[in-house]
Design a protein around this motif. Sequence first.
Motif, short mmCIF file in Angstrom:
data_model
loop_
_atom_site.label_atom_id
_atom_site.label_comp_id
_atom_site.label_asym_id
_atom_site.label_seq_id
_atom_site.Cartn_x
_atom_site.Cartn_y
_atom_site.Cartn_z
N GLY A 332 94.15 65.80 11.87
CA GLY A 332 92.86 65.54 12.50
C GLY A 332 92.74 64.07 12.81
N ILE A 333 91.86 63.76 13.73
CA ILE A 333 91.70 62.37 14.16
C ILE A 333 90.26 61.93 13.93
N GLY A 334 90.10 60.85 13.18
CA GLY A 334 88.77 60.27 12.97
C GLY A 334 88.63 59.05 13.86
N ILE A 335 87.52 58.97 14.57
CA ILE A 335 87.28 57.82 15.45
C ILE A 335 85.95 57.18 15.07
N LEU A 336 86.01 55.93 14.62
CA LEU A 336 84.78 55.22 14.25
C LEU A 336 84.22 54.47 15.46
N VAL A 337 82.93 54.63 15.69
CA VAL A 337 82.27 53.88 16.76
C VAL A 337 81.69 52.62 16.14
N SER A 338 82.25 51.49 16.50
CA SER A 338 81.76 50.23 15.93
C SER A 338 82.20 49.04 16.76
N SER A 339 81.30 48.10 16.91
CA SER A 339 81.67 46.88 17.63
C SER A 339 81.89 45.74 16.65
N VAL A 340 81.86 46.08 15.36
CA VAL A 340 82.17 45.09 14.33
C VAL A 340 83.18 45.70 13.36
#
Length: 372
Positions: A332-340
């Motif tokens: 599975g693939i986890g993708i974090l949304v973050s600009s920091v």
Amino acid sequence: MDSNHSSPVLADTAPINNSSLGIHSSVTSNNYIAIPMKKQGKVDDIFSNSWLDAMRSSSPSRKKLIKSNEETAVEHFDTAYLSWMRKHPSALIFMDQIRKQAKNKKVVIFLDYDGTLSPIVNDPDNAFMSNEMRLAVENVTKLFPTSIITGRSRDKVCQLVGLTELYYAGSHGMDIMCPVKHSSDDNHRHYVGLSNVQGKELKLVQPAREFLPMIEQVFKVLVRNTKGIKGTLVENNKFCASVHYRNVEEKNWSKVAQIVHETLTDYPRLQLTHGRKVLEVRPVVDWNKGRAVEFLLHSLDLHDKANVLPIYIGDDRSDEDAFKFLRERKCGIGILVSSVPKDTKASYSLKDPPEVMEFLKAIANLKKMGQL
Ligand SMILES: O=P(O)(O)OC[C@H]1O[C@H](O[C@H]2O[C@H](CO)[C@@H](O)[C@H](O)[C@H]2O)[C@H](O)[C@@H](O)[C@@H]1O
């Protein structure tokens, strides 16, 4: 990066000991905070330390541009972000790597709502997703089984998303509406009932159902107790109550924390987690967004690791439970949304909701072109 799980595993616990006060609280990788059973010592000290630190770091803002000279504006923060991105590369830039992992597998999409599909705004009632984002999500749901997993109440997120061809799990996964399972269902004890939505038979699964009256009660108590603090907003998310402090002056954050802390000492079966400028009060149950992903994969008959690739996109600490589940599952693939830069168990990153939208469009295009 050669696999879904090559970014470093985080330390499981960041202990915060106030042993001098006789209080032992800890923030785990799941971000649950143990509430001391009885108050001892000066509680103010607790809030000026562990809770306040967690509150401050819950939604960090990007640092301002710092001009080092006339010609160059150096954004110092970018250095840290770029180095973080080596461990959590952009899912857009590494789309080809994702395509290879997904090749000949059935892709299943899981999406968080706030900060992932909608921008973070001051008023939770105004966190709308754009029509373009809605269209991107709609196109994805036509090609892949898709679910929304959110901290909000299921009703609220259904209303905000406004699409029917996908599955919804509200209250951090504690309120799931999903297809009626075909094969064995080891979580049947959480089953509550059937619902017919536009001719489709769906089942309702609520593993924390017994807590409903308690959450309703604590919600009212929190509203009453925080009334005097300007900017506080308590949201009823059905199986959790969210105390927002985004619009509270920082000097009053310790008061908010103290009130929540004191309220919770009367509710030993409830616990606290931190979100983006929000304190989330939720039942002590072995259930979270990770369990919800697991449950949905089973309900959709898509739990076969050899042929199925779940992709989870989320921005908040509660999404870490889902990233952790995928990482431990080794598929599975986890993708974090973050600009920091943030500690995360996700493998990839996307900067913000517009990048999420680009990713959704890109994966849909690959599928349409027969490249997945
Ligand atoms: O799991 P999620 O879909 O990410 O929901 C988590 C919480 O999101 C919302 O709060 C956050 O977004 C608000 C609107 O942008 C923002 O004002 C707030 O500061 C954020 O914490 C939602 O209102 C909460 O109920 C959810 O638990």
